[in-house]
Design a protein around this motif. Sequence first.
Motif, mmCIF file in Angstrom:
data_model
loop_
_atom_site.group_PDB
_atom_site.id
_atom_site.type_symbol
_atom_site.label_atom_id
_atom_site.label_comp_id
_atom_site.label_asym_id
_atom_site.label_seq_id
_atom_site.Cartn_x
_atom_site.Cartn_y
_atom_site.Cartn_z
ATOM 1 N N PHE A 176 -4.389 0.452 -10.889
ATOM 2 C CA PHE A 176 -4.788 1.543 -9.998
ATOM 3 C C PHE A 176 -4.958 0.979 -8.595
ATOM 4 N N SER A 177 -4.481 1.699 -7.607
ATOM 5 C CA SER A 177 -4.682 1.268 -6.215
ATOM 6 C C SER A 177 -4.931 2.488 -5.333
ATOM 7 N N TRP A 178 -5.816 2.284 -4.346
ATOM 8 C CA TRP A 178 -6.170 3.387 -3.438
ATOM 9 C C TRP A 178 -6.695 2.813 -2.132
ATOM 10 N N LYS A 179 -5.957 3.058 -1.053
ATOM 11 C CA LYS A 179 -6.384 2.691 0.294
ATOM 12 C C LYS A 179 -6.898 1.252 0.381
ATOM 13 N N GLY A 180 -6.128 0.325 -0.170
ATOM 14 C CA GLY A 180 -6.489 -1.088 -0.084
ATOM 15 C C GLY A 180 -7.248 -1.606 -1.286
ATOM 16 N N PHE A 181 -7.864 -0.725 -2.061
ATOM 17 C CA PHE A 181 -8.561 -1.146 -3.271
ATOM 18 C C PHE A 181 -7.566 -1.177 -4.442
ATOM 19 N N ASP A 182 -7.686 -2.166 -5.283
ATOM 20 C CA ASP A 182 -6.814 -2.245 -6.460
ATOM 21 C C ASP A 182 -7.626 -2.694 -7.676
ATOM 22 N N PHE A 183 -7.209 -2.201 -8.816
ATOM 23 C CA PHE A 183 -7.890 -2.511 -10.071
ATOM 24 C C PHE A 183 -6.843 -2.556 -11.176
ATOM 25 N N ALA A 184 -6.942 -3.539 -12.073
ATOM 26 C CA ALA A 184 -5.993 -3.661 -13.181
ATOM 27 C C ALA A 184 -6.701 -4.234 -14.402
ATOM 28 N N ILE A 185 -6.259 -3.792 -15.554
ATOM 29 C CA ILE A 185 -6.805 -4.288 -16.813
ATOM 30 C C ILE A 185 -5.654 -4.482 -17.797
ATOM 31 N N GLN A 186 -5.689 -5.586 -18.536
ATOM 32 C CA GLN A 186 -4.641 -5.885 -19.503
ATOM 33 C C GLN A 186 -5.281 -6.251 -20.840
ATOM 34 N N THR A 187 -4.759 -5.663 -21.903
ATOM 35 C CA THR A 187 -5.307 -5.914 -23.236
ATOM 36 C C THR A 187 -4.186 -6.342 -24.180
ATOM 37 N N SER A 188 -4.578 -6.903 -25.316
ATOM 38 C CA SER A 188 -3.629 -7.248 -26.371
ATOM 39 C C SER A 188 -4.207 -6.796 -27.704
ATOM 40 N N PRO A 268 -7.346 -3.736 6.042
ATOM 41 C CA PRO A 268 -6.269 -3.085 6.809
ATOM 42 C C PRO A 268 -5.554 -4.070 7.718
ATOM 43 N N ALA A 269 -4.238 -3.903 7.823
ATOM 44 C CA ALA A 269 -3.429 -4.823 8.630
ATOM 45 C C ALA A 269 -3.845 -4.810 10.100
ATOM 46 N N ARG A 270 -4.309 -3.658 10.572
ATOM 47 C CA ARG A 270 -4.675 -3.577 11.997
ATOM 48 C C ARG A 270 -5.911 -4.422 12.291
ATOM 49 N N TRP A 271 -6.712 -4.721 11.262
ATOM 50 C CA TRP A 271 -7.886 -5.569 11.478
ATOM 51 C C TRP A 271 -7.491 -7.043 11.548
ATOM 52 N N VAL A 272 -6.698 -7.478 10.537
ATOM 53 C CA VAL A 272 -6.422 -8.915 10.418
ATOM 54 C C VAL A 272 -5.320 -9.372 11.375
ATOM 55 N N SER A 273 -4.496 -8.427 11.842
ATOM 56 C CA SER A 273 -3.413 -8.823 12.754
ATOM 57 C C SER A 273 -3.957 -9.350 14.076
ATOM 58 N N LYS A 274 -5.173 -8.988 14.406
ATOM 59 C CA LYS A 274 -5.768 -9.431 15.657
ATOM 60 C C LYS A 274 -6.038 -10.927 15.666
#
Length: 327
Positions: A176-188, A268-274
């Motif tokens: 799942f990803s939303w506005k820069g946040f991402d989350f993932a889960i993997q099971t077996s 956000p890229a506009r923050w770190v690009s500086k």
Amino acid sequence: LGTEFTLLKGRLDGSLEWFYRKTSDMLFFFSVAPSNGYNGFYDNVGDMVNHGVEFALSYKLIDRQDLTWSVDVNATRVRNAITKLHEQHKSAKVEGYEGYSSGTYFYGVGLPLYTRYLKSYAGPDPETGESRWWKDVTDSAGNVTGRETTKEYSQATYYLGNNPIPELYGGLGTSFSWKGFDFAIQTSYQLGGKSYDSGYASLMTPPGSSVGYNFHRDVLKAWTADHPDSNIPRWQFNDVNGASQSDRFITSASYFNIENVNMGYTLPARWVSKVSILSLQIYAACDNVWYWSARKGFDPRGSFSGNPSTASFVPVRTLSLGVNVKF
């Protein structure tokens, strides 16, 4: 043989494959009587076949510019059989299968590799609580005419065990990803298959000449005159056959494991690009998060032989925190 497909305008991806592999002149250990001066040797004993199917699906539940959510699943079903053994290695015929025994396994034509060869537990004697095992009854010509129980472990008959290979195994996951946040889960997961729980067998062994060992709490459920219906034999000091090797300790190898969970935030890229940075992500990840098995405390992962390797190595839970920076 396989096929790959994409449907629903790219939201559903999948693959389906069938495989067949034959191994000829497989090298395996062959046991001999210790009176020969050695207990066995390696030889090219025969042929073996593995075949089965596997599939994988990935579906995008949500696919927008700033919001995505996808799930994936995969599964494999494999069947295994010994198809040929050289005649000089067919030293026994058990339940209609010709082959040979080595250790606690029987290798026979038509059987899966690592088929158990064990004595069969018949439960405690309802009157005395002593352990009982099954043994074949034969006629004068050596033909099996039936079965009966015996309290003498040495007189019990060896029988073929269950297939150690699971019916199905694979994994499930979601991201799942939303506005820069991402989350993932993997099971077996693994469904079916049988393994020998040697750890439980050890904890169920009655005390003898040595003391100071741990015991499983199931010993409190052992047979007593007031509790004659228990499937656990009486708890008696120096009962050398109280937990002898048998199918009593064969258990389901089914499990479900949350292997990995990770989450992060990409600035956000506009923050770190500086500061001349292309991207910067802060993340946290956890491996081996949670585990469930058909027998609590038993870990059959990593082996289809019925002898889990986790007696010497158990996956540990790890937590990681970090920062990914790209310039």
